[in-house]
Write a protein that holds these residues in place. Structure first.
Motif, mmCIF file in Angstrom:
data_model
loop_
_atom_site.group_PDB
_atom_site.id
_atom_site.type_symbol
_atom_site.label_atom_id
_atom_site.label_comp_id
_atom_site.label_asym_id
_atom_site.label_seq_id
_atom_site.Cartn_x
_atom_site.Cartn_y
_atom_site.Cartn_z
ATOM 1 N N SER A 157 24.923 64.402 8.716
ATOM 2 C CA SER A 157 24.344 63.332 8.744
ATOM 3 C C SER A 157 24.869 62.345 7.491
ATOM 4 C CB SER A 157 23.073 63.460 8.645
ATOM 5 O OG SER A 157 22.239 64.106 9.657
ATOM 6 N N GLN A 158 25.525 62.755 6.582
ATOM 7 C CA GLN A 158 26.081 62.008 5.386
ATOM 8 C C GLN A 158 27.363 61.278 6.083
ATOM 9 O OE1 GLN A 158 26.341 64.918 2.414
ATOM 10 N NE2 GLN A 158 28.315 65.685 3.049
ATOM 11 N N ARG A 163 24.635 65.709 0.222
ATOM 12 C CA ARG A 163 23.619 64.795 -0.157
ATOM 13 C C ARG A 163 22.240 65.439 0.143
ATOM 14 N NH1 ARG A 163 24.042 58.783 0.988
ATOM 15 N NH2 ARG A 163 23.720 59.256 3.126
ATOM 16 N N HIS A 164 21.060 65.226 -0.690
ATOM 17 C CA HIS A 164 19.674 65.561 -0.540
ATOM 18 C C HIS A 164 19.636 67.124 -0.572
ATOM 19 C CE1 HIS A 164 19.289 61.742 -0.109
ATOM 20 N NE2 HIS A 164 19.335 61.452 1.161
ATOM 21 N N ALA A 211 18.971 58.728 6.850
ATOM 22 C CA ALA A 211 20.333 59.248 6.784
ATOM 23 C C ALA A 211 20.870 59.069 8.127
ATOM 24 C CB ALA A 211 20.764 60.484 5.998
ATOM 25 N N LEU A 261 21.983 68.121 7.403
ATOM 26 C CA LEU A 261 22.199 67.178 6.216
ATOM 27 C C LEU A 261 23.716 66.865 6.098
ATOM 28 C CD1 LEU A 261 19.760 68.639 3.444
ATOM 29 C CD2 LEU A 261 19.860 66.187 4.877
ATOM 30 N N ARG A 262 24.651 67.740 6.350
ATOM 31 C CA ARG A 262 25.947 67.674 5.927
ATOM 32 C C ARG A 262 26.458 66.526 7.155
ATOM 33 N NH1 ARG A 262 30.209 69.627 3.438
ATOM 34 N NH2 ARG A 262 28.936 71.421 2.423
ATOM 35 N N LYS A 299 23.435 56.207 9.778
ATOM 36 C CA LYS A 299 24.914 56.325 10.068
ATOM 37 C C LYS A 299 24.931 55.890 11.683
ATOM 38 C CE LYS A 299 28.193 60.648 10.480
ATOM 39 N NZ LYS A 299 28.498 61.749 9.835
#
Length: 255
Positions: free
Chosen positions: A144-145, A154-155, A220, A141-142, A224
Motif C-alpha cells: 500500500s505504500q 511505512r507504519h 494509504a 502495508l508494503r 495510492k
C-alpha cells in the motif's frame, strides 16, 4: 492447402479490482470507540466494587446488601457491553482486513506471501493466529505504500506496537478475569477489581493503537488508488544477452 489452427487462448479468471475500504474502516473505528467506552465504564464499575469491598474488608457496618448487588451489577453489565462491542468489532475488523488484503493483490501481488483467504482463516487457527495475521498486515502495508519494493515499510512501528499490545492485553485480561472470578472474600475481590481496572486500561491502549492502524492503512490505500499509480515492478537484473559481448571484463584468453 490447409493452415494449422492457432492454439486456443487460455481462459483467464477476472482480474482483481480495487474495492474501497473506507466505509468498513469507519464502521470498525466506531465499534472500537464503543469498546473504549465500555472499558472506561468497566474501570468505573471496578472502582466502585473496590470501594464497596474495601469498606467490607475494613469492617464497615454501613455497607448493605444493596450496595454489593449494585457493584456486582455494574461490573457484570459493563463486561457484557464490552463483550458485545468486542464481538462486533472483531467481525467487521476481519472483513476490513480481507478487503485491504484484496487491494494489496492489485497494488503489488508479488510481495504477498499468503493468499487473500488467509486474511480470514489466519485468525481462527490456535497459536498460528499470534503471527499469521501480523505477517499479512506487514505485506499489505508494503503493497500500500508508494514504492512496495522500498527497504522500509511505512507504519511498521505502529503495527508492531498494536500487535504486541493486543497480545499482552489479551493474556493479561484473561489472567485478571480468572482471578476476579475466583475471589471469594471482600479483600480478594477488592484486589482483583484493581487488577480489572489495569486490564481495562491496557485494553484501551490496544484499541487506540488498532484504531490508528486501521485509519492509516486505509488512508494509504485510498491515497495510492486516487493517484492512479500502477504497481511498480522490481528492477530487472542487468545480465548480458546470451552470446553477446561482456563489457568491462577482461578479454577472453585466446581471442
Amino acid at each position: 492447402m490447409a493452415h494449422p489452427s492457432l492454439p486456443r487462448r487460455p481462459m483467464l479468471g477476472p482480474l482483481p479490482v480495487l474495492r474501497s475500504p473506507i466505509g468498513l474502516a469507519h464502521a470498525v473505528t466506531a465499534l472500537l470507540a464503543v469498546v473504549i467506552v465500555a472499558d472506561v465504564l468497566n474501570i468505573g464499575a471496578a472502582a466502585y466494587m473496590m470501594s464497596v469491598m474495601g469498606d467490607l474488608a475494613s469492617g464497615g457496618e454501613d455497607v448493605g446488601v444493596g450496595a454489593v448487588n449494585r457493584a456486582d451489577w455494574a461490573v457484570t453489565s459493563t463486561t457484557g457491553l464490552y463483550l458485545l462491542g468486542l464481538l462486533g468489532t472483531a467481525t467487521l475488523f476481519i472483513i476490513w482486513f480481507h478487503r485491504v488484503r484484496h487491494n494489496a493483490e492489485v497494488f503489488a501481488p508479488d510481495v504477498q506471501r499468503r493468499t487473500p483467504g488467509w486474511a480470514i482463516g489466519g485468525w481462527f487457527i490456535p497459536f498460528a493466529n499470534l503471527f499469521i495475521p501480523r505477517g499479512i498486515a506487514k505485506d499489505v502495508l508494503r503493497a500500500s505504500q508508494p514504492d512496495p519494493y522500498a527497504s522500509e515499510v511505512r507504519h511498521r512501528g505502529l503495527l508492531d506496537a498494536w500487535w504486541g499490545m493486543w497480545i499482552a492485553s489479551g493474556i493479561f485480561t484473561q489472567f485478571v478475569t480468572d482471578r476476579y472470578n475466583e475471589a471469594s472474600d471482600p479483600q480478594a475481590i477488592h484486589d482483583a477489581a484493581g487488577w480489572l481496572m489495569t486490564g481495562s486500561a491496557a485494553d484501551i491502549v490496544s484499541a487506540v493503537l488498532a484504531l490508528l492502524f486501521v485509519r492509516r492503512l486505509t488512508a494509504a490505500q485510498n491515497e495510492k488508488a486516487m493517484t492512479g499509480r500502477q504497481p511498480l515492478q522490481p528492477p530487472a537484473p542487468q545480465y548480458p544477452a546470451a552470446g553477446g559481448p561482456v563489457t568491462g571484463g577482461s578479454p577472453v584468453p585466446g581471442a
